[in-house]
Design a protein around this motif. Structure first.
Motif, PDB file in Angstrom:
ATOM      1  N   LYS A 192     -15.473  13.068   0.470  1.00  0.00           N
ATOM      2  CA  LYS A 192     -14.131  13.653   0.566  1.00  0.00           C
ATOM      3  C   LYS A 192     -13.572  13.937  -0.827  1.00  0.00           C
ATOM      4  O   LYS A 192     -12.972  14.985  -1.076  1.00  0.00           O
ATOM      5  CB  LYS A 192     -13.226  12.672   1.320  1.00  0.00           C
ATOM      6  CG  LYS A 192     -11.759  13.059   1.393  1.00  0.00           C
ATOM      7  CD  LYS A 192     -11.537  14.304   2.241  1.00  0.00           C
ATOM      8  CE  LYS A 192     -10.060  14.589   2.434  1.00  0.00           C
ATOM      9  NZ  LYS A 192      -9.857  15.960   2.957  1.00  0.00           N
ATOM     10  N   ASP A 216     -12.928  13.572  14.158  1.00  0.00           N
ATOM     11  CA  ASP A 216     -11.996  13.200  13.090  1.00  0.00           C
ATOM     12  C   ASP A 216     -12.630  13.416  11.721  1.00  0.00           C
ATOM     13  O   ASP A 216     -11.996  13.942  10.801  1.00  0.00           O
ATOM     14  CB  ASP A 216     -11.568  11.736  13.229  1.00  0.00           C
ATOM     15  CG  ASP A 216     -10.617  11.362  12.107  1.00  0.00           C
ATOM     16  OD1 ASP A 216      -9.514  11.938  12.052  1.00  0.00           O
ATOM     17  OD2 ASP A 216     -10.985  10.525  11.252  1.00  0.00           O
ATOM     18  N   MET A 217     -13.889  13.014  11.579  1.00  0.00           N
ATOM     19  CA  MET A 217     -14.541  13.141  10.271  1.00  0.00           C
ATOM     20  C   MET A 217     -14.658  14.607   9.857  1.00  0.00           C
ATOM     21  O   MET A 217     -14.431  14.960   8.696  1.00  0.00           O
ATOM     22  CB  MET A 217     -15.937  12.492  10.322  1.00  0.00           C
ATOM     23  CG  MET A 217     -16.648  12.426   8.992  1.00  0.00           C
ATOM     24  SD  MET A 217     -15.714  11.575   7.691  1.00  0.00           S
ATOM     25  CE  MET A 217     -15.956   9.871   8.190  1.00  0.00           C
ATOM     26  N   TYR A 264     -11.343  15.776   8.735  1.00  0.00           N
ATOM     27  CA  TYR A 264     -10.976  15.087   7.494  1.00  0.00           C
ATOM     28  C   TYR A 264     -11.685  15.722   6.303  1.00  0.00           C
ATOM     29  O   TYR A 264     -11.074  16.008   5.270  1.00  0.00           O
ATOM     30  CB  TYR A 264     -11.375  13.624   7.642  1.00  0.00           C
ATOM     31  CG  TYR A 264     -11.080  12.740   6.456  1.00  0.00           C
ATOM     32  CD1 TYR A 264      -9.786  12.576   5.982  1.00  0.00           C
ATOM     33  CD2 TYR A 264     -12.112  12.037   5.822  1.00  0.00           C
ATOM     34  CE1 TYR A 264      -9.522  11.743   4.918  1.00  0.00           C
ATOM     35  CE2 TYR A 264     -11.854  11.191   4.765  1.00  0.00           C
ATOM     36  CZ  TYR A 264     -10.554  11.057   4.311  1.00  0.00           C
ATOM     37  OH  TYR A 264     -10.296  10.233   3.247  1.00  0.00           O
ATOM     38  N   GLN A 265     -12.989  15.948   6.449  1.00  0.00           N
ATOM     39  CA  GLN A 265     -13.769  16.466   5.323  1.00  0.00           C
ATOM     40  C   GLN A 265     -13.460  17.945   5.074  1.00  0.00           C
ATOM     41  O   GLN A 265     -13.296  18.363   3.934  1.00  0.00           O
ATOM     42  CB  GLN A 265     -15.270  16.277   5.586  1.00  0.00           C
ATOM     43  CG  GLN A 265     -15.712  14.821   5.713  1.00  0.00           C
ATOM     44  CD  GLN A 265     -15.771  14.075   4.397  1.00  0.00           C
ATOM     45  OE1 GLN A 265     -15.667  14.656   3.313  1.00  0.00           O
ATOM     46  NE2 GLN A 265     -15.923  12.762   4.461  1.00  0.00           N
ATOM     47  N   ALA A 288     -15.985   8.461   1.754  1.00  0.00           N
ATOM     48  CA  ALA A 288     -14.838   8.625   0.863  1.00  0.00           C
ATOM     49  C   ALA A 288     -15.242   9.383  -0.396  1.00  0.00           C
ATOM     50  O   ALA A 288     -14.490  10.217  -0.906  1.00  0.00           O
ATOM     51  CB  ALA A 288     -14.249   7.259   0.505  1.00  0.00           C
ATOM     52  N   ASP A 341      -3.619  12.336  13.495  1.00  0.00           N
ATOM     53  CA  ASP A 341      -5.073  12.520  13.375  1.00  0.00           C
ATOM     54  C   ASP A 341      -5.765  12.133  14.675  1.00  0.00           C
ATOM     55  O   ASP A 341      -6.689  12.811  15.125  1.00  0.00           O
ATOM     56  CB  ASP A 341      -5.623  11.680  12.224  1.00  0.00           C
ATOM     57  CG  ASP A 341      -5.143  12.166  10.859  1.00  0.00           C
ATOM     58  OD1 ASP A 341      -5.064  13.396  10.672  1.00  0.00           O
ATOM     59  OD2 ASP A 341      -4.865  11.321   9.993  1.00  0.00           O
ATOM     60  N   ALA A 349      -4.732   7.528   7.658  1.00  0.00           N
ATOM     61  CA  ALA A 349      -5.180   8.036   8.960  1.00  0.00           C
ATOM     62  C   ALA A 349      -4.039   7.764   9.924  1.00  0.00           C
ATOM     63  O   ALA A 349      -3.639   6.609  10.090  1.00  0.00           O
ATOM     64  CB  ALA A 349      -6.448   7.334   9.429  1.00  0.00           C
ATOM     65  N   ARG A 400     -13.513   6.838   7.665  1.00  0.00           N
ATOM     66  CA  ARG A 400     -12.924   7.518   6.506  1.00  0.00           C
ATOM     67  C   ARG A 400     -12.974   6.648   5.253  1.00  0.00           C
ATOM     68  O   ARG A 400     -12.923   7.163   4.137  1.00  0.00           O
ATOM     69  CB  ARG A 400     -11.462   7.856   6.788  1.00  0.00           C
ATOM     70  CG  ARG A 400     -11.233   8.926   7.836  1.00  0.00           C
ATOM     71  CD  ARG A 400      -9.755   9.251   7.917  1.00  0.00           C
ATOM     72  NE  ARG A 400      -9.498  10.370   8.830  1.00  0.00           N
ATOM     73  CZ  ARG A 400      -8.424  11.155   8.771  1.00  0.00           C
ATOM     74  NH1 ARG A 400      -7.497  10.917   7.843  1.00  0.00           N
ATOM     75  NH2 ARG A 400      -8.262  12.141   9.608  1.00  0.00           N
TER      76      ARG A 400
END
Lengths: 349, 349, 349, 349
Positions: free
Chosen positions: B151, B196-197, B200-201, B148, B325, B321, B142
């Motif tokens: 995101k 997770d990615m 997250y995105q 980053a 998560d 994070a 992340r």
């Protein structure tokens, strides 16, 4: 204990647990980089002492655990446990410290240039040679992985005979006027890297220079007596022709590229970018930004340059960038300045 | 002194000269990275102590100047001067140390996963919440500048509504069989980063998973009961559809890319390369090689992840994070494993 | 004179000065492309006749020098001097004209699909086989130089065994609703190219399909009963796994890319761009825009596809894209539609 | 009927159905390109006649449907229905045909150079001006979409003031010696394109030239009295500095790139490649090959150049590349040749 004996003990007597001891003179911008990089070699290198004229630099060294901090360079140079001296102080003190360290029998790593005067450089180099100590001049770009890979491809013969080399170096913005006034001029301060890189990659000596200088960026620089743009053509002893372009300003970050064209192919070094992110939209695809400046672009080269210094010391090998290299780059710079002044090609001795 | 008081003193009382004190549990591969990165924060962070079961890790810490080294984690956890604990030990000890540190009122940074058992993860997270201590789970990718930036572009609305996300993660080669056997399986060990990615995105929760696993690389991995290739489709609560492909081997280095397609454009993250050198010849133009593996690719992300932990602590902000998560990524992995076993799409609760 | 005799005369009797005679049915958008491309083969090919229902298409053909223009396809098909028929008319007339041309013993080049009904396609192919005439189905993307190069690299073994294939096809904008309503649905109309390309590149048959469809672009398309986004996973008989993503709209032009990952390496086909101009400024470097749509992207493939048809005819070789290929792609599309409807993986017979 | 009246009838009387009638002199390599491109303008342009000294060229024109073929240029020039003459014959006949066509009141499109003698060029241009006919000189690269886009970005002010321009033109291999001997020398034959491009993009006149020539490719070229490598520096009236590098050989295909550096940014034109296929393996990622030579690279520019000629004629607008442009490029070439001979910078009048 002198570095040669220590290296011998390491290599031949198997006493590998004895670290090389280092003293750093000058804990400014570049000195801090070298100090931090020394710490990543903590298994082989001890930074025993650091000298800086002002307190803030000395505090920095203390916080990083350097046991001896001082404002007196001769303390470090005289210290019997110190094997090598890193000279990272102001340019006008380089020659003096190098001479003192040479006389004290220390191995020397010195930021470039040795001095702004060609005569003084020649005197200092003569003394270093007389003292028989190793001297590395910090042409860090030679150690950048991309430039080193190019050199390796050339030396391996993969590229064939070199026909031309093209270097572009454009800074994101000019340094302070105060710096420019003490810099020896753009060709001596900035293009010096390109002169060295051209010699290094081509592997031959420059025999003729034609240069044009201009003021395209800033009136203040002109008033200070310097140029902010240069376009230069070099002819080498092996027939290769190089062009160099320098500018003190871009709108798009640090720009430093090289192209080498040979009979078998072409090598290009492009600008690395901050991120590998691409954004596509109606206007096209936007690639990442250039890195801001040399501190980002060459962070890795500083690490590798120092490693090369320590490795050469330990192995008793010649330095990968010498005082002679510094001298040759300055001679080209000096010829280029005459070429601009007289608007004619100038031959080197 | 607990981190919150210390942070308050820094922020509100202007007593900024007091460093955060850190203890690191586990000085293996990842612990060494974090320890070195702590040193670059030497102005704000003291590494007060380090625990490692074997001598070599303790020696490493000593050489880097860590004053207290031990083979007993409870010594560090109990130390009143230590504000935060970094848990970098073997996976099966994570939950135990996190629970001990939480009870001791320490801020916690923990390598992922918290545990291979979803139940234990839930228990541990409940205890951490009860104790009211901050916990960051180390989803380092992340913090990679490219991810980053993506995101940020998504959150800014620049990309419009997300239609699809595509992740490719291919390792240069498989880990040792012994590692694979203890890993919880490829989806739990490797794809977990992509789960997770993706969350997250996209900024939404996964509602359905369809996955296919295969053995395309190694018979040994098959015999060990794991897959070495997976292709996965995720449906998100906001309608976006993601695909993930994972493989344990490539011939061309580490391969990790992302593409996010939105109503206003597309973001791609390409593989960074070792050098920016291009070589042109009769066959075409050869670009640089991919980086070898995650240690090179994500070196910067480890630095930034730790900086984010310290910054969040100091500022009293939420962690970037969290344990939650980590739990969600594991739940997706578990559903994907059921999808492969039953060859059908699986809905998440 | 039938094409085979003519080819024989060319090849074996050395009578190479006799051109192949062609009739084109349908001078719409695609028919005009093929007509113009025929003209570039003016040394080997005569376009003897053109049929179009409306006057404007017939005028176009006349202006380009086609001697016989008509609104009656059977005139062309019956013409004894015509060796080959290009069927470029509306989709619902393809099967009829192909059948008539097959019965008349002509070589046939037909735009895809042969028909929207799988049953009718099977009947027509049976008749063509019975008549023993060559039939090429116009999967033009196979002839695109980039896709052809990928196929060649795969067939040469350079890539090793194929592990995965990834296709992205995103149109710049949706076609008119009237077109969508008659199209057979996005999977049959648009994804059909990707189904064919996946089979072509992998060199094996699809055994299972899982697909998700969505309406992420336009409510009108939803109301018309079609999807505008699809994400599809294909499993091949050789174990390779393909993913296909299709969307009816982008903000950044036509987007069609492929990636094939094998045990020895990876092939990627990226989007060609309008110009090779790069613009660098404070935001980064802007690359050229994607091409607008398939007419630009595949202009070269249309030329090469027609050349391949004529070459195969002349040399008596098998066609590079057959009616069977069209049938297989339609079977995959049909299975994918069932997968979406039932949200489960569907096996092919 | 003269072109102006015809254009007026089109524009002002609405009689748009009357085509422009064209005669082509010379159906060699470049004449065939222009003839084929004329056919794509079949709605506005009739090619009424074609002249070629040999039969094969005349046959080519006949097969493409040109009604009148001849070996006598004056037949075409005298033909009252012909509005414009395309001069595509051997260089030493250009001036003669242009003069005849000018006297006959025809619009003229002429391949470059008008003549190898600067004096003759000046005489011919004076006559053309006297006759008041439009003359376009075929600097086709100006019409290449990438170079045209660069020009547009510069003219729009997007780039700010131009600081430098860099042109590289490297041919894949040298032309036959017989060609080189009649070519006027590399600078007049090959670099002439770059001299024109530099003037065109910078939008100012060259005031000084410094050039170095070398023989790095072939001894035969040296014996023929020509160079095969040149490196040139141009200073413009607005202070911009350009460098040009030319070579008669590469190992990697046709290489033609431009870079323009301005106060607001940088434009680069890179080499387009044959395919957009990338192959990744242990050595890195291999991009597509460069195009073979100018026939591929500039196919589109030839189409657009001819369209621009017809459009300017019809609209009564000035030509986008004039005889004056050809004269200026030759003057720079002549100065560069003197610079090489005397090894000094040469000022232009």
């Amino acid at each position: 204990m002198p570095f040669i004996q220590k290296a011998k003990k390491r290599l031949f007597l198997g006493q590998t647990n004895e670290n090389m001891n280092i003293g750093i003179i000058g804990i400014g911008r570049i000195g801090k980089i070298h100090l931090q990089n020394c710490l990543t070699h903590f298994r082989e290198i001890n930074v025993l002492g650091a000298m800086n004229p002002s307190q803030s630099g000395r505090n920095y060294a203390s916080q990083l655990g350097v046991p001896m901090v001082t404002n007196d360079a001769s303390e470090l140079i005289a210290h019997t446990d110190i094997d090598a001296i890193l000279v990272c102080s102001a340019t006008d003190s380089h020659a003096t410290y190098v001479e003192q360290a040479a006389k004290a029998g220390k191995a020397i790593f010195c930021e470039k240039p040795l001095d702004l005067s060609l005569d003084r450089v020649r005197q200092t180099l003569a003394l270093v040679e007389e003292c028989g100590v190793p001297l590395m001049l910090a042409f860090n770009q030679r150690f950048d992985p991309s430039f080193a890979e190019a050199k390796q491809l050339i030396d391996s013969g993969e590229l064939g005979s070199i026909r031309s080399l093209r270097l572009i170096s454009r800074d994101p913005g000019p340094p302070p006027l105060s710096y420019i006034k003490r810099s020896g001029g753009m060709l001596m301060d900035m293009t010096i890297h390109d002169f060295d890189m051209a010699r290094y990659q081509v592997g031959a000596e420059v025999v003729e220079v034609y240069a044009r200088g201009a003021n395209l960026v800033s009136d203040e620089i002109k008033e200070a007596g310097d140029i902010d743009f240069a376009s230069i053509m070099l002819t080498f002893s092996n027939g290769a022709i190089a062009t160099i372009e320098n500018c003190r300003e871009t709108s798009y970050g640090y720009d430093q590229r090289m192209e080498v064209f040979g009979s078998n192919g072409m090598i290009r070094i492009e600008n690395p970018v901050k991120t590998s992110t691409l954004l596509s939209g109606p206007l096209g695809t936007l690639e990442g930004k250039n890195l801001d400046f040399f501190m980002d672009r060459y962070a890795e080269s500083y690490r590798l340059e120092l490693a090369a210094f320590f490795e050469a010391l330990t192995a008793g090998k010649p330095m990968a960038a010498t005082g002679y290299d510094g001298l040759k780059a300055m001679e080209i710079a000096e010829a280029a300045m005459r070429s601009i002044a007289q608007n004619r090609p100038v031959r080197l001795a």
